[in-house]
Scaffold this motif. Structure first.
Motif, PDB file in Angstrom:
ATOM      1  N   THR A   1       0.829  -1.208   0.000  1.00 57.56           N
ATOM      2  CA  THR A   1       0.000   0.000   0.000  1.00 57.56           C
ATOM      3  C   THR A   1       0.867   1.264   0.000  1.00 57.56           C
ATOM      4  O   THR A   1       0.415   2.336   0.397  1.00 57.56           O
ATOM      5  CB  THR A   1      -0.915   0.020   1.255  1.00 57.56           C
ATOM      6  N   ASN A   2       2.129   1.120  -0.438  1.00 56.32           N
ATOM      7  CA  ASN A   2       3.071   2.244  -0.490  1.00 56.32           C
ATOM      8  C   ASN A   2       3.391   2.786   0.903  1.00 56.32           C
ATOM      9  O   ASN A   2       3.762   3.939   1.063  1.00 56.32           O
ATOM     10  CB  ASN A   2       2.556   3.375  -1.400  1.00 56.32           C
ATOM     11  N   LYS A   3       3.183   1.942   1.943  1.00 61.95           N
ATOM     12  CA  LYS A   3       3.523   2.348   3.309  1.00 61.95           C
ATOM     13  C   LYS A   3       4.679   1.479   3.801  1.00 61.95           C
ATOM     14  O   LYS A   3       4.911   0.395   3.293  1.00 61.95           O
ATOM     15  CB  LYS A   3       2.338   2.137   4.254  1.00 61.95           C
ATOM     16  N   PHE A   4       5.380   1.977   4.817  1.00 66.66           N
ATOM     17  CA  PHE A   4       6.444   1.174   5.418  1.00 66.66           C
ATOM     18  C   PHE A   4       6.661   1.681   6.841  1.00 66.66           C
ATOM     19  O   PHE A   4       6.097   2.709   7.234  1.00 66.66           O
ATOM     20  CB  PHE A   4       7.739   1.282   4.606  1.00 66.66           C
ATOM     21  N   GLU A   5       7.427   0.921   7.621  1.00 63.17           N
ATOM     22  CA  GLU A   5       7.707   1.340   8.995  1.00 63.17           C
ATOM     23  C   GLU A   5       9.184   1.687   9.120  1.00 63.17           C
ATOM     24  O   GLU A   5      10.056   0.951   8.639  1.00 63.17           O
ATOM     25  CB  GLU A   5       7.343   0.227   9.968  1.00 63.17           C
ATOM     26  N   LEU A   6       9.432   2.824   9.767  1.00 67.04           N
ATOM     27  CA  LEU A   6      10.791   3.323   9.911  1.00 67.04           C
ATOM     28  C   LEU A   6      11.161   3.291  11.390  1.00 67.04           C
ATOM     29  O   LEU A   6      10.417   3.798  12.224  1.00 67.04           O
ATOM     30  CB  LEU A   6      10.832   4.773   9.387  1.00 67.04           C
ATOM     31  N   LEU A   7      12.277   2.651  11.711  1.00 65.88           N
ATOM     32  CA  LEU A   7      12.784   2.647  13.083  1.00 65.88           C
ATOM     33  C   LEU A   7      13.672   3.871  13.233  1.00 65.88           C
ATOM     34  O   LEU A   7      14.643   4.044  12.487  1.00 65.88           O
ATOM     35  CB  LEU A   7      13.602   1.374  13.333  1.00 65.88           C
ATOM     36  N   LEU A   8      13.308   4.751  14.160  1.00 62.85           N
ATOM     37  CA  LEU A   8      14.062   5.999  14.352  1.00 62.85           C
ATOM     38  C   LEU A   8      15.092   5.838  15.460  1.00 62.85           C
ATOM     39  O   LEU A   8      14.810   5.247  16.501  1.00 62.85           O
ATOM     40  CB  LEU A   8      13.110   7.137  14.730  1.00 62.85           C
ATOM     41  N   PHE A   9      16.287   6.369  15.238  1.00 71.50           N
ATOM     42  CA  PHE A   9      17.336   6.282  16.252  1.00 71.50           C
ATOM     43  C   PHE A   9      18.236   7.503  16.155  1.00 71.50           C
ATOM     44  O   PHE A   9      18.170   8.266  15.191  1.00 71.50           O
ATOM     45  CB  PHE A   9      18.157   4.986  16.079  1.00 71.50           C
TER      46      PHE A   9
ATOM     47  N   GLY B   1      16.873   7.018  10.331  1.00 65.56           N
ATOM     48  CA  GLY B   1      15.892   5.937  10.242  1.00 65.56           C
ATOM     49  C   GLY B   1      16.379   4.803   9.376  1.00 65.56           C
ATOM     50  O   GLY B   1      17.233   4.978   8.506  1.00 65.56           O
ATOM     51  N   ILE B   2      15.834   3.610   9.654  1.00 66.31           N
ATOM     52  CA  ILE B   2      16.105   2.434   8.818  1.00 66.31           C
ATOM     53  C   ILE B   2      14.789   1.669   8.710  1.00 66.31           C
ATOM     54  O   ILE B   2      14.030   1.585   9.673  1.00 66.31           O
ATOM     55  CB  ILE B   2      17.243   1.574   9.427  1.00 66.31           C
ATOM     56  N   ASN B   3      14.492   1.157   7.519  1.00 60.55           N
ATOM     57  CA  ASN B   3      13.247   0.427   7.308  1.00 60.55           C
ATOM     58  C   ASN B   3      13.201  -0.784   8.247  1.00 60.55           C
ATOM     59  O   ASN B   3      14.145  -1.568   8.306  1.00 60.55           O
ATOM     60  CB  ASN B   3      13.204  -0.031   5.843  1.00 60.55           C
ATOM     61  N   VAL B   4      12.098  -0.933   8.976  1.00 58.69           N
ATOM     62  CA  VAL B   4      11.967  -2.010   9.964  1.00 58.69           C
ATOM     63  C   VAL B   4      12.097  -3.395   9.309  1.00 58.69           C
ATOM     64  O   VAL B   4      12.527  -4.346   9.934  1.00 58.69           O
ATOM     65  CB  VAL B   4      10.626  -1.881  10.723  1.00 58.69           C
ATOM     66  N   PHE B   5      11.742  -3.485   8.023  1.00 54.72           N
ATOM     67  CA  PHE B   5      11.877  -4.747   7.308  1.00 54.72           C
ATOM     68  C   PHE B   5      13.296  -5.297   7.416  1.00 54.72           C
ATOM     69  O   PHE B   5      13.536  -6.485   7.392  1.00 54.72           O
ATOM     70  CB  PHE B   5      11.567  -4.523   5.830  1.00 54.72           C
ATOM     71  N   LYS B   6      14.270  -4.364   7.502  1.00 54.76           N
ATOM     72  CA  LYS B   6      15.674  -4.789   7.520  1.00 54.76           C
ATOM     73  C   LYS B   6      16.160  -5.098   8.929  1.00 54.76           C
ATOM     74  O   LYS B   6      17.233  -5.638   9.115  1.00 54.76           O
ATOM     75  CB  LYS B   6      16.557  -3.687   6.937  1.00 54.76           C
ATOM     76  N   VAL B   7      15.386  -4.690   9.957  1.00 49.69           N
ATOM     77  CA  VAL B   7      15.850  -4.841  11.345  1.00 49.69           C
ATOM     78  C   VAL B   7      15.316  -6.141  11.930  1.00 49.69           C
ATOM     79  O   VAL B   7      14.104  -6.356  11.986  1.00 49.69           O
ATOM     80  CB  VAL B   7      15.403  -3.641  12.216  1.00 49.69           C
ATOM     81  N   ARG B   8      16.226  -7.005  12.371  1.00 52.51           N
ATOM     82  CA  ARG B   8      15.813  -8.284  12.936  1.00 52.51           C
ATOM     83  C   ARG B   8      15.495  -8.150  14.418  1.00 52.51           C
ATOM     84  O   ARG B   8      14.523  -8.694  14.898  1.00 52.51           O
ATOM     85  CB  ARG B   8      16.923  -9.308  12.715  1.00 52.51           C
TER      86      ARG B   8
END
Length: 321
Positions: free
Chosen positions: A16-24, A39-46
């Motif tokens: 849906t053209n959305k994503f989650e960003l982990l902020l640090f 930020g880094i896309n949460v998809f990449k964060v284990r």
């Protein structure tokens, strides 16, 4: 929520053209003294954990802090503040373990703030904002508000290439195989926001002898196709007479690869143009989602052999029709 459920939920979001960003935060910026948000896309964060014991490695890159034993896996730890040039006033308190392009590595950061859910159109491509090569986009966290908080989305591929240059096989005709035969007069349209990825793709396509058009976001690729469709209508040719394949990344500012693929597949003007997704977000959930949006192929970064094989397969299907 289980790890698999998490991934399924994020994969649904991606469509849906959305994503989650982990902020640090990484500490104080040398130029402003401010503690900027990254930020880094949460998809990449284990996972995110309190800094474990780090074992230093002899004669390693200055920004590689060493290795950590995390759940029995030995993982390299990268000093992210040092790479970006920030000074962590509180020290390196948190470790973010990331997984993509078939590698696992951890980044030491000063602190982790929150996860925000954004639309890709809230992220502006960084190149237009003169950011450093390590930043791929600028996220407007509060949307169109004039005083919105900004977060710099890091280009993890670039960070890794700088700190842990892996001995990749050289991209030569021997590696990629014989010349890639495209239908006469056509090119491959490429969309990728990462400077490193574009350079690698360019080398690969040149080694294959394939003409291409390079764009930096899904939106730029979509605009290019719109223009081409207008010319095609006025001059009496089909878009597929000019573009034989679209090769797109998944995560990109303004419009992601899932959305670009869906738009192409739903539009009669682009009938007969296969879409291949080229992404560092590997995994079966993603590959299933890629099929769901109608893509014709999926290639993990960075494997020139695999890319050449997939493009050949997809082209043989159109040439066979």
């Amino acid at each position: 929520m289980s790890h698999d459920k998490d991934i399924e939920e994020r994969t649904r979001l991606a469509g849906t053209n959305k994503f989650e960003l982990l902020l640090f935060r990484l500490g104080e910026s040398p130029s402003t003294g401010e503690r900027e948000l990254f930020g880094i896309n949460v998809f990449k964060v284990r996972e995110v954990l309190v800094m474990p014991k780090i074992t230093a490695l002899a004669n390693s890159h200055e920004h590689l802090m060493g290795i950590a034993n995390i759940r029995g896996q030995i993982i390299p730890v990268i000093n992210l503040p040092a790479v970006v040039g920030c000074k962590p006033t509180k020290g390196h308190t948190i470790l973010m373990v990331t997984e993509f392009a078939r590698t696992v590595q951890a980044f030491a950061v000063e602190d982790v703030r929150e996860i925000v859910r954004l639309e890709w159109d809230q992220v502006l491509p960084a190149e237009s904002s003169h950011a450093g090569a390590l930043v791929t986009g600028i996220a407007r966290l509060d949307g169109a508000k004039p005083d919105t908080r900004l977060a710099q989305v890091l280009d993890v591929e670039e960070v890794l290439r700088d700190v842990m240059p892996v001995t990749k096989e050289e991209i030569t005709r021997e590696v990629v195989g014989p010349e890639l035969i495209l239908p006469a007069g056509t090119s491959i349209l490429v969309a990728d926001d990462s400077h490193v990825a574009r350079a690698v793709i360019e080398l690969g396509l040149k080694a294959m002898g394939a003409p291409f058009v390079m764009t930096k976001t899904g939106k730029e690729a979509w605009d290019y196709l719109q223009d081409l469709a207008d010319h095609a209508k006025a001059e009496g040719f089909r878009v597929r007479d000019r573009i034989s394949v679209v090769l797109t990344d998944l995560e990109m500012p303004e419009m992601d690869g899932f959305t670009l693929t869906k738009l192409i597949k739903q539009d009669q003007r682009f009938k007969g143009i296969p879409v291949v997704i080229h992404s560092s977000l590997t995994g079966t959930t993603n590959e299933n989602h890629v099929k769901a949006v109608g893509a014709d192929g999926y290639v993990g970064k960075f494997s020139p052999r695999e890319l050449a094989h997939t493009l050949r397969l997809v082209l043989s299907q159109i040439l066979g029709k």
